[in-house]
Design an enzyme around this catalytic site. Sequence first.
Site, PDB file in Angstrom:
ATOM      1  CG  ASP A  18      -7.205 -33.483   7.638  1.00 20.55           C
ATOM      2  OD1 ASP A  18      -8.162 -33.163   7.402  1.00 20.55           O
ATOM      3  OD2 ASP A  18      -6.338 -32.444   7.711  1.00 20.55           O
ATOM      4  CB  CYS A 244     -11.789 -29.231   6.960  1.00 16.79           C
ATOM      5  SG  CYS A 244     -12.780 -28.658   8.498  1.00 16.79           S
ATOM      6  CG  ASN A 253      -4.429 -33.654   4.926  1.00 18.23           C
ATOM      7  OD1 ASN A 253      -5.599 -34.180   4.999  1.00 18.23           O
ATOM      8  ND2 ASN A 253      -3.944 -32.778   5.758  1.00 18.23           N
TER       9      ASN A 253
HETATM   10  P1  HMG Z   1     -20.467 -27.529  21.038  1.00 18.32           P
HETATM   11  O1  HMG Z   1     -21.741 -27.807  20.594  1.00 18.32           O
HETATM   12  O2  HMG Z   1     -20.046 -26.113  21.168  1.00 18.32           O
HETATM   13  O3  HMG Z   1     -20.328 -28.182  22.506  1.00 18.32           O
HETATM   14  O4  HMG Z   1     -19.260 -28.261  20.187  1.00 18.32           O
HETATM   15  P2  HMG Z   1     -21.116 -28.097  23.803  1.00 18.32           P
HETATM   16  O5  HMG Z   1     -19.995 -27.927  24.702  1.00 18.32           O
HETATM   17  O6  HMG Z   1     -22.164 -27.042  23.718  1.00 18.32           O
HETATM   18  O7  HMG Z   1     -21.866 -29.445  24.175  1.00 18.32           O
HETATM   19  C1  HMG Z   1     -23.072 -29.989  23.273  1.00 18.32           C
HETATM   20  C2  HMG Z   1     -23.280 -31.363  23.118  1.00 18.32           C
HETATM   21  O8  HMG Z   1     -22.274 -31.821  22.450  1.00 18.32           O
HETATM   22  C3  HMG Z   1     -23.359 -31.909  24.595  1.00 18.32           C
HETATM   23  O9  HMG Z   1     -24.046 -33.042  24.701  1.00 18.32           O
HETATM   24  C4  HMG Z   1     -21.979 -32.431  24.732  1.00 18.32           C
HETATM   25  O10 HMG Z   1     -21.650 -33.383  25.747  1.00 18.32           O
HETATM   26  C5  HMG Z   1     -21.511 -32.965  23.382  1.00 18.32           C
HETATM   27  P3  HMG Z   1     -25.526 -33.156  25.096  1.00 18.32           P
HETATM   28  O11 HMG Z   1     -25.233 -32.736  26.628  1.00 18.32           O
HETATM   29  O12 HMG Z   1     -26.120 -31.846  24.488  1.00 18.32           O
HETATM   30  O13 HMG Z   1     -26.226 -34.341  24.920  1.00 18.32           O
HETATM   31  N1  HMG Z   1     -19.989 -33.018  23.326  1.00 18.32           N
HETATM   32  C6  HMG Z   1     -19.296 -33.886  22.759  1.00 18.32           C
HETATM   33  N2  HMG Z   1     -19.589 -35.092  22.510  1.00 18.32           N
HETATM   34  C7  HMG Z   1     -18.489 -35.954  22.265  1.00 18.32           C
HETATM   35  N3  HMG Z   1     -17.114 -35.349  22.250  1.00 18.32           N
HETATM   36  C8  HMG Z   1     -17.133 -34.247  22.660  1.00 18.32           C
HETATM   37  C9  HMG Z   1     -18.000 -33.396  22.811  1.00 18.32           C
HETATM   38  N4  HMG Z   1     -17.910 -31.929  23.118  1.00 18.32           N
HETATM   39  C10 HMG Z   1     -19.353 -31.803  23.327  1.00 18.32           C
HETATM   40  N5  HMG Z   1     -15.484 -33.808  22.702  1.00 18.32           N
HETATM   41  C11 HMG Z   1     -17.231 -29.014  19.403  1.00 18.32           C
HETATM   42  C12 HMG Z   1     -17.753 -28.026  20.382  1.00 18.32           C
HETATM   43  C13 HMG Z   1     -15.896 -28.649  19.333  1.00 18.32           C
HETATM   44  C14 HMG Z   1     -17.297 -30.327  20.376  1.00 18.32           C
HETATM   45  C15 HMG Z   1     -17.998 -29.152  18.130  1.00 18.32           C
HETATM   46  O14 HMG Z   1     -17.939 -28.205  17.461  1.00 18.32           O
HETATM   47  C16 HMG Z   1     -17.167 -30.279  17.244  1.00 18.32           C
HETATM   48  O15 HMG Z   1     -17.111 -31.476  17.491  1.00 18.32           O
HETATM   49  N6  HMG Z   1     -16.896 -29.864  16.195  1.00 18.32           N
HETATM   50  C17 HMG Z   1     -16.090 -30.858  14.962  1.00 18.32           C
HETATM   51  C18 HMG Z   1     -14.660 -30.216  14.792  1.00 18.32           C
HETATM   52  C19 HMG Z   1     -13.932 -30.783  13.865  1.00 18.32           C
HETATM   53  O16 HMG Z   1     -13.702 -32.063  13.933  1.00 18.32           O
HETATM   54  N7  HMG Z   1     -13.384 -30.461  12.865  1.00 18.32           N
HETATM   55  C20 HMG Z   1     -12.739 -31.008  11.719  1.00 18.32           C
HETATM   56  C21 HMG Z   1     -11.275 -31.123  12.315  1.00 18.32           C
HETATM   57  S1  HMG Z   1     -10.377 -29.421  12.218  1.00 18.32           S
HETATM   58  C22 HMG Z   1      -9.466 -29.655  10.760  1.00 18.32           C
HETATM   59  O17 HMG Z   1      -9.668 -30.565   9.937  1.00 18.32           O
HETATM   60  C23 HMG Z   1      -8.324 -28.595  10.418  1.00 18.32           C
HETATM   61  C24 HMG Z   1      -6.923 -29.355  10.611  1.00 18.32           C
HETATM   62  O18 HMG Z   1      -7.142 -30.651   9.856  1.00 18.32           O
HETATM   63  C25 HMG Z   1      -5.767 -28.379  10.193  1.00 18.32           C
HETATM   64  C26 HMG Z   1      -5.987 -27.588   8.898  1.00 18.32           C
HETATM   65  O19 HMG Z   1      -6.423 -28.388   8.060  1.00 18.32           O
HETATM   66  O20 HMG Z   1      -5.900 -26.405   9.181  1.00 18.32           O
HETATM   67  C27 HMG Z   1      -6.746 -29.881  12.201  1.00 18.32           C
HETATM   68 MG    MG Z   2      -6.471 -30.730   7.641  1.00 16.32          MG
END
Ligand code: HMG
Ligand code: MG
Length: 321
Positions: A18, A244, A253
């Site tokens: 994070d 984020c 955080n």
């Molecule tokens: P998407 O575009 O909907 O996925 O992403 P898809 O299934 O349609 O696939 C599209 C392409 O992405 C494909 O590639 C997949 O293979 C690839 P292509 O066939 O077109 O070449 N792909 C991936 N590649 C590598 N690793 C993967 C993966 N999945 C699909 N895992 C997804 C959906 C969720 C993956 C995307 O939107 C994403 O990566 N989002 C980032 C989310 C993120 O990291 N957010 C920050 C963290 S959350 C946070 O900070 C909050 C927290 O701290 C708590 C709080 O504070 O409240 C936890």
């Molecule tokens: Mg967070």
Amino acid sequence: MSRVFPATVRITEVGPRDGLQNEEQLVPTEAKATFVRGLIAAGLREIEITSFVRPDRVPQLADAEDLCALLGPAPEGVRYTALVPNTRGLHRALATGIIQRIAVFTASSETFNQRNVNASIAESIKRFVPVVEEARAEGLAVRGYVSTAMGCPYEGAVAPAKVLEVVKELDALGCEDISIGDTIGAGTPADVARVLDLVLAEVASERITLHLHDTRGMAAVNALEGLLRGVASFDASAGGLGGCPFAPGAAGNLASEDLVYLLDGLGLEHGVDLERLRDASAGIEPHLGHDLASRVYQAPAWGCDEDDDCGQDDPGDESDA
Ligand code: HMG
Ligand code: MG
């Protein structure tokens, strides 16, 4: 006084994940590995080291596999955890051979979830079913995150009842730890109380973690409110790193240093050495291009002679003094 608090508190260090995910300046993988080792030296036992998400969406963590290869298996008693959004992410995490716990993540507001993971809350939970099943079959522990529990950057106030609904779904899915996130640091102790009153009536406090952001300076008082209500597990980030990319305005955080200082003051056990933690933060700070936010990190050690450095160098920038 300590009778009303949990005797021991678990800290999950989320700085490498994070903390770094929102940093503009690309941090070298070597520096991340040194950071993780420094956190271990400070006594942290649960460390969220990276995410297996789309590298184009979070470029800072695109080196997840390289970092894992550099680190190798966690030392005895330490657990490496990572964020996993889907089956693809799980398989990447499993292939490294060093991740012992995964974290799936959803939210309590639809707009944030859509922007964050390109899915509705219901779709994301459906997506987790095979992920959690396979992870558990592979012997991994599973955490579930519920973001925006005290406010959404797009929708504003979030009903505690919605938070409870998502917590229960993650519980039913088999997440043994559920981390309730104040993603944008909007909450006050009153919000923490409202959410916990509902959640702790249904889920044991041992299974609940608070994940607080410090955007408005409320993270430490919110942690205190959690402690008073029996929560004994907190996420925190060294130096107060964090944010984020999909939550505009979200700052760092709850700083691990601030949490440790608070817990030390309350006489609660947590196993982390504050000065070593400051050393770990001091090691990552030059790679960021800005100062770290944690007030406790910035403050000089006290309780020793003026000429005595108390066995440590002041990690802060002297020009800021
Ligand atoms: P998407 O575009 O909907 O996925 O992403 P898809 O299934 O349609 O696939 C599209 C392409 O992405 C494909 O590639 C997949 O293979 C690839 P292509 O066939 O077109 O070449 N792909 C991936 N590649 C590598 N690793 C993967 C993966 N999945 C699909 N895992 C997804 C959906 C969720 C993956 C995307 O939107 C994403 O990566 N989002 C980032 C989310 C993120 O990291 N957010 C920050 C963290 S959350 C946070 O900070 C909050 C927290 O701290 C708590 C709080 O504070 O409240 C936890
Ligand atoms: Mg967070």
